[in-house]
Design an enzyme around this catalytic site. Structure first.
Site, PDB file in Angstrom:
ATOM      1  CG  HIS A 171       1.451  15.356  -3.616  1.00  0.00           C
ATOM      2  ND1 HIS A 171       3.194  14.880  -3.931  1.00  0.00           N
ATOM      3  CD2 HIS A 171       1.307  14.561  -4.301  1.00  0.00           C
ATOM      4  CE1 HIS A 171       2.976  13.892  -4.780  1.00  0.00           C
ATOM      5  NE2 HIS A 171       1.821  13.624  -4.643  1.00  0.00           N
ATOM      6  CB  SER A 182      -0.950   0.212   1.449  1.00  0.00           C
ATOM      7  OG  SER A 182      -1.573  -1.048   1.812  1.00  0.00           O
ATOM      8  CB  CYS A 231      -4.315  -3.944   0.214  1.00  0.00           C
ATOM      9  SG  CYS A 231      -4.161  -2.464  -1.506  1.00  0.00           S
TER      10      CYS A 231
END
Length: 256
Positions: A111, A106, A134
């Protein structure tokens, strides 16, 4: 979610939680704008974000496999974590004549985008966060921590569960936990500070929530300026400009 389902075989349920968080500030002069950008850029550089995301991965019980981070010129930063479910480390094993595989890789990405617009005198700091997990890991439990880690005036969140797994009887499971709204996983004291609305598509296991701060205290939106030093009319004008910016970001369209 604390009662884990008994599963058999392949589990490719993927849970994705995406954030856009916005912090808005009134910065009239070029010096104020520059100082604000430098301030948020220093407060949320790649090292600080790495610390925040390290705590997040610990909260969801994930194992960090690798970290990539970068600061940008003139401003902004990016951090990417590759993670795995520490409870079922990636493996392939034989059970009788069957092969059982766990694909549990995963990631978490962040950002930042500090920016300002000279004509509106508004500076905006945006943070994009994407947590894709996941298997049994779910990122919903980190909502309060993430919201508290970033001072945000507007928050938009998307949560989606994709893929499927099976129980031991072979029945397909397309979502392994109960959810009617992202708001169900946010502390009520936090929610009370925001106006919130949902747009959910239950048939697709897709959930969208957006939140707008209710109260504007100018002390929190004037960078290096005491609002008590400003005339009442100017304070009202600044508050109006801030609310306009927030409403348009919250609505996703130009409304003025």
């Amino acid at each position: 979610m604390e009662n884990k389902l008994k599963l058999y075989g392949f589990n490719n349920l993927t849970k994705s939680l995406s954030f856009n968080l916005y912090d808005v500030c009134y910065a009239k002069t070029s010096r104020e704008q520059k100082n604000y950008i430098e301030y948020v850029d220093s407060q949320y550089n790649s090292d600080r974000i790495t610390g925040i995301m390290s705590e997040l991965t610990a909260q969801i019980g994930a194992k960090v496999i690798s970290i990539s981070k970068q600061d940008y010129d003139p401003q902004g930063a990016s951090v990417t974590f590759l993670i795995s479910d520490d409870s079922i480390a990636a493996q392939t094993r034989r059970r009788g004549e069957d092969i059982v595989a766990h694909l549990d890789k995963s990631h978490v990405t962040v950002h930042t985008y500090p920016e300002y617009h000279p004509e509106t005198c508004i500076a905006t700091f945006r943070v994009d966060i994407d947590v894709a997990t996941c298997g049994e890991i779910t990122p919903l439990s980190t909502l309060d921590y993430l919201i508290a880690s970033f001072s945000s005036d507007i928050i938009t969140m998307d949560y989606r569960v994709r893929g499927f797994t099976r129980n031991v009887a072979g029945k397909k499971i397309f979502i392994d936990h109960r959810i009617t709204s992202i708001q169900d996983y946010i502390d009520k004291r936090t929610l009370s500070k925001y106006d919130a609305m949902d747009i959910n598509v239950y048939q697709a296991n897709t959930f969208h929530t957006k939140m707008l701060i209710k109260d504007i205290d100018l002390q929190n939106y004037l960078f290096q300026i005491d609002p008590n030093d400003l005339p009442k009319k100017q304070r009202a004008k600044i508050s109006s400009s801030l609310r306009r910016e927030m409403l348009e970001i919250f609505s996703g369209k130009n409304i003025y």
